[in-house]
Motif scaffolding. Structure first.
Motif, PDB file in Angstrom:
ATOM      1  N   GLY A 166      23.964 -25.955  39.241  1.00 49.45           N
ATOM      2  CA  GLY A 166      22.682 -25.759  39.704  1.00 49.45           C
ATOM      3  C   GLY A 166      21.678 -24.760  38.635  1.00 49.45           C
ATOM      4  O   GLY A 166      20.616 -24.577  38.824  1.00 49.45           O
ATOM      5  N   ARG A 167      22.371 -24.346  37.591  1.00 51.34           N
ATOM      6  CA  ARG A 167      21.708 -23.516  36.709  1.00 51.34           C
ATOM      7  C   ARG A 167      21.079 -24.596  35.690  1.00 51.34           C
ATOM      8  O   ARG A 167      21.445 -25.488  35.405  1.00 51.34           O
ATOM      9  CB  ARG A 167      22.728 -22.707  35.970  1.00 51.34           C
ATOM     10  CG  ARG A 167      22.366 -21.830  34.997  1.00 51.34           C
ATOM     11  CD  ARG A 167      23.273 -20.813  34.442  1.00 51.34           C
ATOM     12  NE  ARG A 167      22.887 -20.564  33.131  1.00 51.34           N
ATOM     13  CZ  ARG A 167      23.797 -19.950  32.334  1.00 51.34           C
ATOM     14  NH1 ARG A 167      24.947 -19.369  32.675  1.00 51.34           N
ATOM     15  NH2 ARG A 167      23.176 -19.439  31.007  1.00 51.34           N
ATOM     16  N   SER A 168      19.776 -23.893  35.126  1.00 54.04           N
ATOM     17  CA  SER A 168      19.242 -24.714  33.895  1.00 54.04           C
ATOM     18  C   SER A 168      20.146 -24.980  32.864  1.00 54.04           C
ATOM     19  O   SER A 168      20.950 -24.311  32.576  1.00 54.04           O
ATOM     20  CB  SER A 168      17.969 -23.871  33.570  1.00 54.04           C
ATOM     21  OG  SER A 168      17.471 -24.618  32.351  1.00 54.04           O
ATOM     22  N   ARG A 169      19.798 -26.228  32.364  1.00 56.18           N
ATOM     23  CA  ARG A 169      20.700 -26.626  30.975  1.00 56.18           C
ATOM     24  C   ARG A 169      19.902 -26.087  29.849  1.00 56.18           C
ATOM     25  O   ARG A 169      20.243 -26.628  28.681  1.00 56.18           O
ATOM     26  CB  ARG A 169      20.941 -28.050  30.888  1.00 56.18           C
ATOM     27  CG  ARG A 169      21.834 -28.355  32.283  1.00 56.18           C
ATOM     28  CD  ARG A 169      22.612 -29.896  32.179  1.00 56.18           C
ATOM     29  NE  ARG A 169      23.019 -30.109  31.044  1.00 56.18           N
ATOM     30  CZ  ARG A 169      23.259 -31.388  30.642  1.00 56.18           C
ATOM     31  NH1 ARG A 169      23.020 -32.488  31.373  1.00 56.18           N
ATOM     32  NH2 ARG A 169      23.656 -31.656  29.431  1.00 56.18           N
ATOM     33  N   GLY A 170      18.834 -25.841  30.175  1.00 50.43           N
ATOM     34  CA  GLY A 170      17.852 -25.367  28.838  1.00 50.43           C
ATOM     35  C   GLY A 170      17.036 -26.265  28.271  1.00 50.43           C
ATOM     36  O   GLY A 170      16.331 -26.145  27.160  1.00 50.43           O
ATOM     37  N   PHE A 171      16.781 -27.345  28.929  1.00 53.30           N
ATOM     38  CA  PHE A 171      15.782 -28.421  28.312  1.00 53.30           C
ATOM     39  C   PHE A 171      15.036 -28.831  29.919  1.00 53.30           C
ATOM     40  O   PHE A 171      15.435 -28.806  30.950  1.00 53.30           O
ATOM     41  CB  PHE A 171      16.521 -29.490  27.718  1.00 53.30           C
ATOM     42  CG  PHE A 171      17.475 -30.233  28.229  1.00 53.30           C
ATOM     43  CD1 PHE A 171      16.838 -31.562  28.724  1.00 53.30           C
ATOM     44  CD2 PHE A 171      18.742 -29.937  28.352  1.00 53.30           C
ATOM     45  CE1 PHE A 171      18.064 -32.510  29.352  1.00 53.30           C
ATOM     46  CE2 PHE A 171      19.676 -30.839  29.050  1.00 53.30           C
ATOM     47  CZ  PHE A 171      19.238 -32.042  29.273  1.00 53.30           C
ATOM     48  N   ALA A 172      13.866 -29.727  29.552  1.00 50.60           N
ATOM     49  CA  ALA A 172      13.057 -30.085  30.599  1.00 50.60           C
ATOM     50  C   ALA A 172      12.258 -31.207  29.827  1.00 50.60           C
ATOM     51  O   ALA A 172      12.127 -31.574  28.558  1.00 50.60           O
ATOM     52  CB  ALA A 172      12.368 -28.906  31.226  1.00 50.60           C
ATOM     53  N   PHE A 173      11.688 -32.020  30.994  1.00 53.46           N
ATOM     54  CA  PHE A 173      10.628 -33.055  30.596  1.00 53.46           C
ATOM     55  C   PHE A 173       9.605 -32.921  31.348  1.00 53.46           C
ATOM     56  O   PHE A 173       9.446 -32.379  32.425  1.00 53.46           O
ATOM     57  CB  PHE A 173      11.103 -34.503  31.128  1.00 53.46           C
ATOM     58  CG  PHE A 173      12.550 -34.991  30.092  1.00 53.46           C
ATOM     59  CD1 PHE A 173      12.265 -35.527  28.895  1.00 53.46           C
ATOM     60  CD2 PHE A 173      13.776 -34.501  30.631  1.00 53.46           C
ATOM     61  CE1 PHE A 173      13.255 -35.796  28.163  1.00 53.46           C
ATOM     62  CE2 PHE A 173      14.925 -34.939  30.122  1.00 53.46           C
ATOM     63  CZ  PHE A 173      14.736 -35.687  28.654  1.00 53.46           C
ATOM     64  N   VAL A 174       8.311 -32.956  30.702  1.00 50.24           N
ATOM     65  CA  VAL A 174       6.937 -32.887  31.284  1.00 50.24           C
ATOM     66  C   VAL A 174       6.212 -34.291  31.078  1.00 50.24           C
ATOM     67  O   VAL A 174       6.408 -34.808  30.036  1.00 50.24           O
ATOM     68  CB  VAL A 174       6.206 -31.694  30.777  1.00 50.24           C
ATOM     69  CG1 VAL A 174       4.720 -31.654  31.097  1.00 50.24           C
ATOM     70  CG2 VAL A 174       6.794 -30.313  31.034  1.00 50.24           C
ATOM     71  N   GLU A 175       5.386 -34.520  32.428  1.00 51.46           N
ATOM     72  CA  GLU A 175       4.674 -35.789  32.124  1.00 51.46           C
ATOM     73  C   GLU A 175       3.150 -35.569  32.185  1.00 51.46           C
ATOM     74  O   GLU A 175       2.897 -34.742  33.302  1.00 51.46           O
ATOM     75  CB  GLU A 175       5.274 -36.951  32.995  1.00 51.46           C
ATOM     76  CG  GLU A 175       4.603 -38.241  32.801  1.00 51.46           C
ATOM     77  CD  GLU A 175       5.027 -39.352  33.608  1.00 51.46           C
ATOM     78  OE1 GLU A 175       4.390 -40.173  33.678  1.00 51.46           O
ATOM     79  OE2 GLU A 175       6.084 -39.374  34.324  1.00 51.46           O
ATOM     80  N   MET A 176       2.415 -36.045  31.035  1.00 47.91           N
ATOM     81  CA  MET A 176       0.995 -35.577  30.992  1.00 47.91           C
ATOM     82  C   MET A 176       0.378 -37.043  31.406  1.00 47.91           C
ATOM     83  O   MET A 176       0.602 -38.057  30.501  1.00 47.91           O
ATOM     84  CB  MET A 176       0.600 -34.886  29.741  1.00 47.91           C
ATOM     85  CG  MET A 176       1.158 -33.382  30.020  1.00 47.91           C
ATOM     86  SD  MET A 176       0.747 -32.499  28.707  1.00 47.91           S
ATOM     87  CE  MET A 176      -1.153 -32.120  29.110  1.00 47.91           C
ATOM     88  N   SER A 177      -0.537 -37.073  31.824  1.00 44.52           N
ATOM     89  CA  SER A 177      -1.317 -38.475  32.121  1.00 44.52           C
ATOM     90  C   SER A 177      -2.074 -38.856  30.984  1.00 44.52           C
ATOM     91  O   SER A 177      -2.245 -39.993  30.902  1.00 44.52           O
ATOM     92  CB  SER A 177      -2.267 -38.289  33.403  1.00 44.52           C
ATOM     93  OG  SER A 177      -3.198 -37.188  33.284  1.00 44.52           O
ATOM     94  N   ASN A 178      -2.695 -37.842  30.323  1.00 44.16           N
ATOM     95  CA  ASN A 178      -3.260 -38.333  29.268  1.00 44.16           C
ATOM     96  C   ASN A 178      -2.615 -38.065  27.835  1.00 44.16           C
ATOM     97  O   ASN A 178      -2.170 -36.729  27.624  1.00 44.16           O
ATOM     98  CB  ASN A 178      -4.703 -37.330  28.960  1.00 44.16           C
ATOM     99  CG  ASN A 178      -5.638 -37.622  28.069  1.00 44.16           C
ATOM    100  OD1 ASN A 178      -5.301 -37.692  26.648  1.00 44.16           O
ATOM    101  ND2 ASN A 178      -6.761 -38.221  28.502  1.00 44.16           N
ATOM    102  N   ASP A 179      -2.502 -39.050  26.732  1.00 35.55           N
ATOM    103  CA  ASP A 179      -1.767 -39.028  25.647  1.00 35.55           C
ATOM    104  C   ASP A 179      -2.434 -38.132  24.786  1.00 35.55           C
ATOM    105  O   ASP A 179      -1.622 -37.348  23.875  1.00 35.55           O
ATOM    106  CB  ASP A 179      -1.543 -40.256  24.904  1.00 35.55           C
ATOM    107  CG  ASP A 179      -0.827 -41.240  25.749  1.00 35.55           C
ATOM    108  OD1 ASP A 179       0.075 -40.604  26.583  1.00 35.55           O
ATOM    109  OD2 ASP A 179      -0.615 -42.462  25.443  1.00 35.55           O
ATOM    110  N   THR A 180      -3.594 -37.859  24.669  1.00 31.86           N
ATOM    111  CA  THR A 180      -4.278 -36.917  23.739  1.00 31.86           C
ATOM    112  C   THR A 180      -3.968 -35.560  23.992  1.00 31.86           C
ATOM    113  O   THR A 180      -3.866 -34.798  23.241  1.00 31.86           O
ATOM    114  CB  THR A 180      -6.006 -37.387  23.648  1.00 31.86           C
ATOM    115  OG1 THR A 180      -6.231 -38.606  23.312  1.00 31.86           O
ATOM    116  CG2 THR A 180      -6.397 -36.246  22.596  1.00 31.86           C
ATOM    117  N   GLU A 181      -4.279 -35.114  25.316  1.00 26.87           N
ATOM    118  CA  GLU A 181      -3.750 -33.962  25.932  1.00 26.87           C
ATOM    119  C   GLU A 181      -2.279 -33.607  25.582  1.00 26.87           C
ATOM    120  O   GLU A 181      -2.205 -32.617  25.173  1.00 26.87           O
ATOM    121  CB  GLU A 181      -4.084 -33.831  27.428  1.00 26.87           C
ATOM    122  CG  GLU A 181      -5.677 -33.930  27.724  1.00 26.87           C
ATOM    123  CD  GLU A 181      -5.985 -33.940  29.041  1.00 26.87           C
ATOM    124  OE1 GLU A 181      -5.137 -34.157  29.700  1.00 26.87           O
ATOM    125  OE2 GLU A 181      -7.283 -33.938  29.383  1.00 26.87           O
ATOM    126  N   GLY A 182      -1.434 -34.619  25.912  1.00 30.55           N
ATOM    127  CA  GLY A 182      -0.070 -34.430  25.538  1.00 30.55           C
ATOM    128  C   GLY A 182       0.212 -34.139  24.096  1.00 30.55           C
ATOM    129  O   GLY A 182       1.101 -33.315  24.091  1.00 30.55           O
TER     130      GLY A 182
END
Length: 99
Positions: free
Chosen positions: A39-55
């Motif tokens: 249940g511990r973090s594996r040290g990576f993540a994903f973030v989804e942003m709705s606007n490609d320019t902002e991303g």
């Protein structure tokens, strides 16, 4: 835009990532990947942003910066590659041996 973040401190959670990326635009989701067994973090993540320019701006601004005492890598997430299926039986006795 789906964004991949690696090199995260194990103490970083989903809310922390949402707050970090919200500085650049609207965050649709933020998910720290956890180890199934501990249940511990594996040290990576994903973030989804709705606007490609902002991303892209978030990627440009955050890649290589220090966050929570660790230097993080931020990039566009690649699609998950399918793993080839293994047709051999798992574990146990190896039936191909001859005696």
């Amino acid at each position: 835009m789906n964004i991949y973040i690696s090199g995260l401190s194990y103490g970083v959670n989903n809310a922390d990532l949402t707050n970090l990326f919200a500085e650049f635009g609207e965050v649709s989701s933020a998910k720290v990947i956890l180890d199934r067994e501990t249940g511990r973090s594996r040290g990576f993540a994903f973030v989804e942003m709705s606007n490609d320019t902002e991303g892209q701006k978030a990627i440009d601004e955050l890649n290589g910066v220090e966050y929570d005492s660790k230097v993080i890598s931020v990039s566009v997430a690649r699609p998950r590659e399918e793993r080839p299926s293994n047709s051999r039986p798992h574990g146990g006795y190896n039936n191909s041996r001859r005696y």
